[in-house]
Design a protein around this motif. Structure first.
Motif, PDB file in Angstrom:
ATOM      1  N   TYR A 122       0.792  -1.260  -0.009  1.00  0.00           N
ATOM      2  CA  TYR A 122      -0.051  -0.006  -0.148  1.00  0.00           C
ATOM      3  C   TYR A 122       0.930   1.300  -0.054  1.00  0.00           C
ATOM      4  N   TYR A 147       0.400   5.933  -0.238  1.00  0.00           N
ATOM      5  CA  TYR A 147      -0.502   6.745  -0.091  1.00  0.00           C
ATOM      6  C   TYR A 147       0.013   8.278  -0.456  1.00  0.00           C
ATOM      7  N   TYR A 187      -0.470  12.191   1.000  1.00  0.00           N
ATOM      8  CA  TYR A 187      -1.448  13.295   1.692  1.00  0.00           C
ATOM      9  C   TYR A 187      -0.946  14.405   1.269  1.00  0.00           C
ATOM     10  N   LEU A 247      -5.934  12.650   2.778  1.00  0.00           N
ATOM     11  CA  LEU A 247      -5.476  11.555   1.863  1.00  0.00           C
ATOM     12  C   LEU A 247      -6.093  12.115   0.452  1.00  0.00           C
ATOM     13  N   TYR A 302      -4.358   6.869  -3.233  1.00  0.00           N
ATOM     14  CA  TYR A 302      -3.919   5.837  -2.570  1.00  0.00           C
ATOM     15  C   TYR A 302      -3.790   4.550  -3.436  1.00  0.00           C
ATOM     16  N   LYS A 323      -9.064   6.981  -5.115  1.00  0.00           N
ATOM     17  CA  LYS A 323      -9.385   8.196  -4.684  1.00  0.00           C
ATOM     18  C   LYS A 323      -9.491   8.225  -3.457  1.00  0.00           C
ATOM     19  N   GLY A 324      -8.844   9.245  -2.681  1.00  0.00           N
ATOM     20  CA  GLY A 324      -8.930   9.559  -1.221  1.00  0.00           C
ATOM     21  C   GLY A 324     -10.056  10.631  -0.818  1.00  0.00           C
ATOM     22  N   PHE A 343       2.869  14.580   1.611  1.00  0.00           N
ATOM     23  CA  PHE A 343       3.781  13.463   2.064  1.00  0.00           C
ATOM     24  C   PHE A 343       3.215  12.300   1.332  1.00  0.00           C
ATOM     25  N   GLN A 350       1.717   3.057   9.060  1.00  0.00           N
ATOM     26  CA  GLN A 350       2.159   3.591   7.983  1.00  0.00           C
ATOM     27  C   GLN A 350       3.410   4.395   8.014  1.00  0.00           C
ATOM     28  N   PHE A 389       6.026   7.106   6.718  1.00  0.00           N
ATOM     29  CA  PHE A 389       6.026   8.511   5.797  1.00  0.00           C
ATOM     30  C   PHE A 389       7.433   8.924   5.088  1.00  0.00           C
ATOM     31  N   GLY A 390       7.317   9.593   4.150  1.00  0.00           N
ATOM     32  CA  GLY A 390       8.707  10.258   3.647  1.00  0.00           C
ATOM     33  C   GLY A 390       8.735  11.629   4.209  1.00  0.00           C
TER      34      GLY A 390
END
Lengths: 112, 114
Positions: free
Chosen positions: B31, B33, B35, B45, B48, B57-58, B90, B103, B105-106
């Motif tokens: 998965y 995502y 954001y 979001l 994703y 779609k988020g 993100f 999750q 994150f970058g």
């Protein structure tokens, strides 16, 4: 309309004292809650979570309390340390939906 | 093991220009995502992906497109940038889609649209 609300956007606390962050939610379907921590110029990192079948979860200096009837959760950090200075995001989801709803975040400053 | 990386870190666009944000993860996560974070708001979001070749779609998908041609990469495109798309973006990834799955994150991409 925000489903996860974090009021009191900033908090200053002396090193060694307790930091308490609050979070309220409106969606009664939420049954899993998380806290993320974010330093400047970095992405959020997972801190602690709690399922709705519990009312407390503890991990070292971090404890999350959940009051389902009030749709309220809180994060306690004790004792607070300067490295805890960050923005803390509350997030929520339900088990049937892998999408997280985030609050706007609380800035915590721990004063040495 | 770099985790989740994002390119570029910062970009300035003029209204109407297009660009692509790249997210890469080396954790073999299914998965991914995208954001956006705006002042005074939480992360929202955009889109994703539940696996290579699939996207969904988020909460705020309008004005963005995404592609997941390779499992490790998730691209976010802005076809015609607007000032309302000024934000910090993100990317995140997780092993599965269950909520208990963390999750990761970058570091974010800061985008300014003039």
């Amino acid at each position: 309309d925000q489903q996860v609300k974090q009021n009191s956007p900033s908090l200053s606390v002396q090193e060694g004292r307790i930091s308490i962050l609050n979070c309220d939610y409106t969606n009664s379907m939420f049954d899993y809650f998380l806290w993320y921590k974010k330093y400047p110029a970095e992405g959020p990192t997972f801190l602690i979570s709690i399922s709705s079948i519990k009312d407390k979860n503890e991990d070292g200096r971090f404890t999350v309390f959940l009051n389902k009837s009030a749709k309220h959760l809180s994060l306690h950090i004790v004792p607070s340390q300067p490295g805890d200075s960050a923005v803390y995001f509350c997030a929520a989801s339900d088990y049937g939906n892998n999408r997280l709803a985030f609050g706007k975040g609380n800035q915590v400053v721990v004063i040495p | 093991n770099a985790g989740v990386t994002q390119t570029p870190k910062f970009r300035v666009l003029k209204t109407g220009q297009s660009m692509t944000l790249l997210c890469a993860q080396d954790m073999n996560h299914e998965y991914m995502y995208w954001y956006r974070q705006d002042p005074g708001m939480g992360l929202r979001l955009i889109h994703y992906s539940v696996g290579e070749g699939t996207t969904a779609k988020g909460e705020v998908p309008d004005g963005y497109n995404v592609s997941r041609l390779k499992k490790q990469n998730f691209l976010l495109g802005l076809e015609s940038a607007a000032p309302s798309q000024t934000s910090v973006y993100f990317c995140a990834s997780s092993l599965s889609g269950t909520v208990q799955e963390t999750q990761y994150f970058g570091p974010g991409t800061r985008l300014l649209v003039l």
